[in-house]
Each structure stands twice: as C-alpha cells, then as structure tokens.
Scaffold this motif. Structure first.
Motif, PDB file in Angstrom:
ATOM      1  N   THR A 184       0.498  -4.837   2.623  1.00  0.00           N
ATOM      2  CA  THR A 184      -0.885  -4.835   3.097  1.00  0.00           C
ATOM      3  C   THR A 184      -1.545  -6.207   3.020  1.00  0.00           C
ATOM      4  O   THR A 184      -2.197  -6.653   3.967  1.00  0.00           O
ATOM      5  CB  THR A 184      -1.695  -3.805   2.295  1.00  0.00           C
ATOM      6  OG1 THR A 184      -1.014  -2.535   2.346  1.00  0.00           O
ATOM      7  CG2 THR A 184      -3.097  -3.652   2.848  1.00  0.00           C
ATOM      8  N   THR A 230      -5.218  -0.191   9.202  1.00  0.00           N
ATOM      9  CA  THR A 230      -6.482   0.284   8.647  1.00  0.00           C
ATOM     10  C   THR A 230      -7.695  -0.520   9.091  1.00  0.00           C
ATOM     11  O   THR A 230      -8.679   0.033   9.587  1.00  0.00           O
ATOM     12  CB  THR A 230      -6.375   0.309   7.115  1.00  0.00           C
ATOM     13  OG1 THR A 230      -5.240   1.117   6.752  1.00  0.00           O
ATOM     14  CG2 THR A 230      -7.621   0.898   6.485  1.00  0.00           C
ATOM     15  N   GLN A 243      -1.778   0.267   6.055  1.00  0.00           N
ATOM     16  CA  GLN A 243      -1.534   1.110   4.882  1.00  0.00           C
ATOM     17  C   GLN A 243      -0.407   2.106   5.156  1.00  0.00           C
ATOM     18  O   GLN A 243       0.756   1.789   4.967  1.00  0.00           O
ATOM     19  CB  GLN A 243      -2.834   1.822   4.476  1.00  0.00           C
ATOM     20  CG  GLN A 243      -3.894   0.909   3.870  1.00  0.00           C
ATOM     21  CD  GLN A 243      -3.593   0.516   2.432  1.00  0.00           C
ATOM     22  OE1 GLN A 243      -2.729   1.086   1.776  1.00  0.00           O
ATOM     23  NE2 GLN A 243      -4.318  -0.479   1.936  1.00  0.00           N
ATOM     24  N   TRP A 281      -5.962   5.620   6.879  1.00  0.00           N
ATOM     25  CA  TRP A 281      -5.372   5.131   5.632  1.00  0.00           C
ATOM     26  C   TRP A 281      -3.943   5.616   5.418  1.00  0.00           C
ATOM     27  O   TRP A 281      -3.141   4.961   4.768  1.00  0.00           O
ATOM     28  CB  TRP A 281      -6.236   5.538   4.445  1.00  0.00           C
ATOM     29  CG  TRP A 281      -6.074   4.639   3.255  1.00  0.00           C
ATOM     30  CD1 TRP A 281      -5.105   4.723   2.283  1.00  0.00           C
ATOM     31  CD2 TRP A 281      -6.876   3.500   2.918  1.00  0.00           C
ATOM     32  NE1 TRP A 281      -5.267   3.713   1.365  1.00  0.00           N
ATOM     33  CE2 TRP A 281      -6.351   2.950   1.731  1.00  0.00           C
ATOM     34  CE3 TRP A 281      -7.995   2.909   3.491  1.00  0.00           C
ATOM     35  CZ2 TRP A 281      -6.912   1.831   1.113  1.00  0.00           C
ATOM     36  CZ3 TRP A 281      -8.549   1.805   2.882  1.00  0.00           C
ATOM     37  CH2 TRP A 281      -8.006   1.280   1.705  1.00  0.00           C
ATOM     38  N   GLY A 297       0.785  -1.225   0.000  1.00  0.00           N
ATOM     39  CA  GLY A 297       0.000   0.000   0.000  1.00  0.00           C
ATOM     40  C   GLY A 297       0.817   1.274   0.000  1.00  0.00           C
ATOM     41  O   GLY A 297       0.670   2.118  -0.878  1.00  0.00           O
TER      42      GLY A 297
END
Length: 649
Positions: free
Chosen positions: A203, A265, A243, A319, A181
């Motif tokens: 991720t 996340t 992330q 995020w 990510g």
C-alpha cells in the motif's frame, strides 16, 4: 461576505496544546509562530475514513496556497491505540502527511475549539481569529473561496506574510514493503510457478507485488510506485494506496481478460490486472469520491443496481474485495459510504448489495443495515460473508446462504461506534479494537486481524463436540504483540497462519497454537466530553452556510437532510428518523440517564449566485457529517443543541 460581517463574531483562536509535534524537526509551534498565515486546523484521528478523505482533499489546496496557508493536523484520538505516539508517527508516515501535526492525546485542543466530530476543520485568519468551523468532508471548494477572501483582506491590511511554513520533511526510509495492507494466496491460474506465492497490496509503495514463499523476495510487481492513476503496462501503471485484492476463477478471467481485481482505495476505483501481459486497467469508478458527487449521491442512495456504465459510477474508498462463490460476483467493502457493493466482471454491473450508507451497528436486511467502515471480507464454506467492521470494532456476517438476494446482517462481536476493548469469552461481552481483516477457517471458526489490539483473535460459534455435547460460542486469542495486523489468512500447509503486519512492513507466519489464550483486559469507550441535556422538548439545529459562489441546490426540493437516532433507542421518545431540513424538535426521555445522540446532516450546493438559476452543468457539492454526541439527561441540562455543518464566523 464582508469584513464587517466577519468581525461581528470574531473569536480569538486558542493556543495549540498537546504532547508534542511531528513534521516540525522537533520544534514546538505556537499560534504566534503562525501569525500572518491563514491556518487550517484539521482535527482528525487516523482510524477515520472521512479524516483520510480530508487529507487528500486538502493536498491541492495546500499546494496552491503554499506561501500563505498552513495546515496543522490536530490528532485527537478516538481509540486507545491511536494515543500511542509510535502509532501516530507511523500513521503520519503512512498517509504521507506533509504538514505539522500536533499530538493531542488528552483532547485538550479538541475541547478548546469545541470540536465534536472527526473530521472538523477550523480556519484561523492571519490575525489569530477564527474565521470558520467546518464539520465533515467536501469543504475544499468553499475553503478555496474563503482563502481567496482572507488573502485579499489581509494583504490589503498588511497582515498577510508570505513564505514557507513550519513543515520539516522527515528522512525517507527504504523498505521492500511499506505498510502492506492485504494479501491473497496465488494459485496456478496465475502461472505454473506461482503456487505457494502471495499477492500483496504494498500500500505505501502504491503497487501490487507477488512475494515468493520466503515472504521477502518480490518475484513481480504492478505499479510504478508513484502515487496516481494510470492504466497500462505493469512498470508504468499507477495506483493510490491499494488495499484489498481477489483472484477471479479461471473461466471468468478468461472471459473478461484480467485475473485480479484490486481495491484501489484512494483512487476510489476497482482496477484489473492481467497476470500474463502485466496490463493494468480500470474496471469501475470515475475517480470522483462518491460523497463529493452530489447529484449522484442524492439519486442513488437505495440498495440495488447503479449506473449501467461502471466507469461513470462514483465509488468511495473501496477497502477490500472478494470473489463470492455464492453470488458469482465480486463483493466490495465500500468503506467510505459504509456499504457493501457487488460487481459483476462479466457485465460490469455495480450494485449496492447491503447498507443504507449511514454509519453504525444496525442488523437487518440490506435496506435497513448500517455498517461502519467495513475493511475486511471473507467467505465460509456455506458462502456466508464475514465482515470486519472497523469503526464499531465488530465482527459481522451476511447470511447469504439463507437468502442471497436479501442477506441479513448479523453482529457476533461488537457494541457500537464508541465501544471497544480486549476481552475474550462470551461473544456478547467480547471486545475488539478496530479490526481490519477476517478469515474463515475450514473448521467453522473465524479469525480476526484485531488491528489496534495488535492481535489475531478467534471466533467459534456454538457447535457440537466430538462426544456429542454442545459447546457454547466463544472468543479467544491466537497471537498478540503484533504491529497493527491488517489481514490474516491460512497458509497453504494448513498448519500456519499468514499475517500482514502493517506497521512492521512485513508478512509473518504464525503457528496455529494447540490451545488458545483467554484474555480479559476489559471493555472501554471512546472518551469525549459529555453534554448535559434536559429531558422533554429538545431543539436540534444544524448550521450550514453555502460558500461564496455556491447556493443550495433546490432543483429537486429541499437539498438538506437530517437523520437522528440514539443509543439506547429509548433515549428519544419522539423526533427520531430521517427528514428534510436541518432543524428538528426531539423529545428526550426523563427516565434514561444518558446515552449517545447519533446525528447525520447532509446539504447539497452547486456553483451559482443567489437569485439566479443553477446552470445545467454546474459543479455540485455534497456536505455531510455524522456526529455521535455523548449526553447525560439532567433537569439542569441544555434544552437544545447547535452543531455546525459549515459555519462562517
């Protein structure tokens, strides 16, 4: 709810029509194949953070009722890229979806079920009739009670068939990285031999890794690769789809005892990593998604500090994270609530830094700004924060250098929730498609990981050239042909870019070109059915029925709320704004040809029986949904609109 009550409005479910199926071993699935099962149709699109929340909410329910319940994901895309079957297949793998998925690129099944928003859940009973329609997230508790009712009813009738559903697991694939990510360069603060390496959120493997300069060799890692939440040593700690990550300054790290902050996340947490010991710790977040924590959500909507204990605060899909030099704090892109948070490692203080929590593209001070699933953060030399606002396909900036206490949000590229494209040139006309990453360069330009366009784009504001002439702001293309790039940064040598190419499961270096491309493949809008509405008085009504075993939480007044606005704003001449209640009378402008009605509905309910007082420690639930309803204004149009936040048939 009795059988007689449900039968009064029985509607036969429509057939499932689309381009093809995933997770069925290549077989087509019909409603007849599912007869005897309770079926939940999950209308989703893989860009949508609320849809991803629903995927995770549904997992325990699917496991608990595995012999009677079949979830069918109906993928109805919002963005052009999401209609690509390869992109959809990658998303199904990435999010570890373990139920059949219907590919519905033309929105045929979406329209047949009158879906108007992502996500929408439709429950079909074992005889093939619609039992409920549920918009938004947070419905699992109510779904559980509905499933219990349907099981009891249809077992008694002999129409319930227990056993396996049509899901066929795909073959696993072994990779060094799996859907990475974000990445950040490592400096000597994490070890004398760390310079030139990169920390990467691996991720899909639920871990953080350090990659050597070759971008292939993993020199160390944190996380067991098992999805979950566990603190402790690097080898046994657990993350869930991490992330963003950021490295703290050495003096701050020495004070707080960890070097790296991770946006964990799907755990809805911030985590810390001590690079020397390998120890992983939880810094903030109680593991309960912010939307689903009804009592906290109702009392903490404003900008400013939150609960003093960061481990008691509910977060929602953080995020990206970034150490802000200007603030001396970590900035958090809280994608799930469409807000920007701040976190002070030295005190543990969490705060809503900017954003009302409503999804959209509205500039202004913190208590007026609307964001839309912010997924990328960067800072420039002045300390201003640059944002990739994915759902509005926008590049935005928070001008911290002007007023750090009340930064003003400003949009440089982007038009709205349903506008996207691939167009360079004048920033006012330029278009992106669901960007996830952003990087500020030393020359004052800003790079964007334009994820769904498979490109890296460049924004350069108005500036003075070497000869003294004024150069207008411009958007250009640096590279294209990438597979969902989700992050971009400048390599240590300053002459190459490092791109996190998520769907290629790798990091790649790209040379900075001497000349940038100018691309114009046009602007586009998400194509959804348009509703004809009549000008003048217009009645808006949101249907909500509390699930069995719950009642509306009226301890602090009306527990429902309705927020209404429009694009263009002139479409509504009266009735816009926020107030309690789920009904509203609007006045629509006869001089406007059409636009979009933006509607957000909320309702809070707690466990308890009607007529009885809610117990002090009862579990409470927040139901919320955002709708963007495209409309044309016609005298022959409807004079009202009814939407279901939670409707039982």
């Amino acid at each position: 709810m009795t059988e007689t009550t449900r039968r009064a409005g029985r509607v036969r479910a429509s057939e499932l029509v689309g381009r093809g199926w995933l997770n069925t071993g290549g077989k087509q699935v019909t409603l007849e194949d599912l007869r005897g099962k309770i079926v939940v149709l999950d209308f989703w699109t893989f860009c949508c953070i609320n849809c991803l929340h629903v995927l995770d909410e549904m997992r325990p329910l699917e496991e608990q009722y595995s012999d009677v319940l079949v979830t069918v994901g109906v993928h109805s895309p919002k963005f052009e890229h999401e209609a690509d079957p390869q992109a959809l297949a990658a998303a199904v793998e990435r999010y570890e979806i373990e139920h059949p998925v219907l590919d519905d690129p033309e929105l045929i099944t979406w329209q047949n079920y009158s879906a108007r928003a992502w996500p929408t859940l439709v429950v079909v009973d074992p005889e093939g009739y619609i039992a409920a329609s549920l918009a938004g997230e947070g419905h699992v508790a109510g779904l559980s009670s509905l499933v219990e009712e349907l099981v009891a009813e249809h077992e008694a009738k002999g129409t319930l068939h227990r056993g396996d559903g049509p899901y066929v697991a795909p073959e696993p694939v072994s990779r060094t990285l799996r859907f990475p990510g974000k990445a950040v360069p490592v400096d000597r603060a994490l070890g004398d031999d760390a310079a030139g390496r990169f920390l990467v959120a691996d991720t899909g493997h639920h871990r953080i890794v350090e990659l050597d300069v070759d971008l292939e060799t993993v020199t160390r890692s944190w996380g067991s690769t098992e999805k979950g939440h566990a603190d402790g040593p690097a080898q046994t700690a657990q993350f869930s789809e991490p992330q963003g990550l950021t490295i703290l300054p050495e003096d701050v790290a020495a004070e707080v005892g960890y070097d790296v902050v991770v946006a964990d996340t799907v755990n809805h947490m911030l985590r810390g990593i001590n690079a020397s010991t390998g120890e992983v710790s939880t810094l903030a977040g109680n593991g309960v998604q912010r939307l689903l924590d009804a009592e906290r959500t109702r009392t903490e909507q404003g900008v400013g500090p939150l609960d003093a204990d960061p481990l008691r605060v509910s977060l929602s899909s953080p995020w990206d994270v970034l150490w802000s030099r200007a603030l001396g704090q970590v900035v958090v892109a809280m994608a799930g609530t469409h807000q920007i948070f701040s976190f002070d490692p030295t005190t543990g203080q969490l705060a809503v830094y900017s954003g009302t929590g409503l999804e959209g593209l509205t500039d202004g001070p913190p208590d007026e700004a609307w964001f839309a699933q912010t997924s990328g953060l960067a800072q420039d030399a002045a300390g201003d924060l640059w944002l990739a606002d994915s759902e509005t396909s926008a590049l935005r900036v928070l001008r911290i250098s002007e007023d750090a206490q009340s930064p003003r949000a400003e949009t440089l590229i982007g038009e709205g929730l349903f506008d996207f494209g691939f167009r360079d040139g004048d920033p006012a006309q330029a278009r992106l498609q669901h960007p996830l990453g952003v990087a500020a360069l030393p020359d004052g330009s800003v790079l964007v990981a334009d994820t769904y366009n498979g490109a890296v784009r460049r924004y350069r504001g108005e500036h003075t050239a070497a000869d003294g002439s004024l150069v207008a702001a411009e958007v250009s293309t640096v590279a294209r042909g990438l597979k969902e790039p989700s992050d971009v940064l400048l390599d240590a040598d300053g002459s190459t870019l490092l791109v996190v190419e998520t769907n290629a499961h790798q990091l790649v270096r790209i040379a900075v070109p001497e000349q940038y491309l100018t691309v114009d493949e046009g602007a586009a809008q998400s194509q959804r059915p348009v509703t004809a509405v009549a000008p003048g008085s217009f009645d808006l009504s949101i249907g909500f029925s509390a699930p069995t075993g719950q009642k509306l939480d009226d301890r602090w007044g009306d527990p429902t709320q309705l927020q209404v606005s429009s694009t263009p704003p002139e479409l509504i001449t009266a009735g816009e704004g926020t107030s309690v209640g789920l009904q509203r009378q609007l006045q629509l402008n006869p001089e406007i040809e059409g636009g979009v009605l933006h509607i957000t509905a909320r309702a809070a309910a707690c466990d308890g029986a009607e007529g009885e007082e809610i117990p002090m420690h009862a579990a409470c639930h927040m139901y919320q949904q955002d709708w963007g309803i495209p409309v044309t204004v016609e005298h022959s149009g409807d004079s009202g609109l009814v939407l279901d936040l939670r409707g039982v048939h």
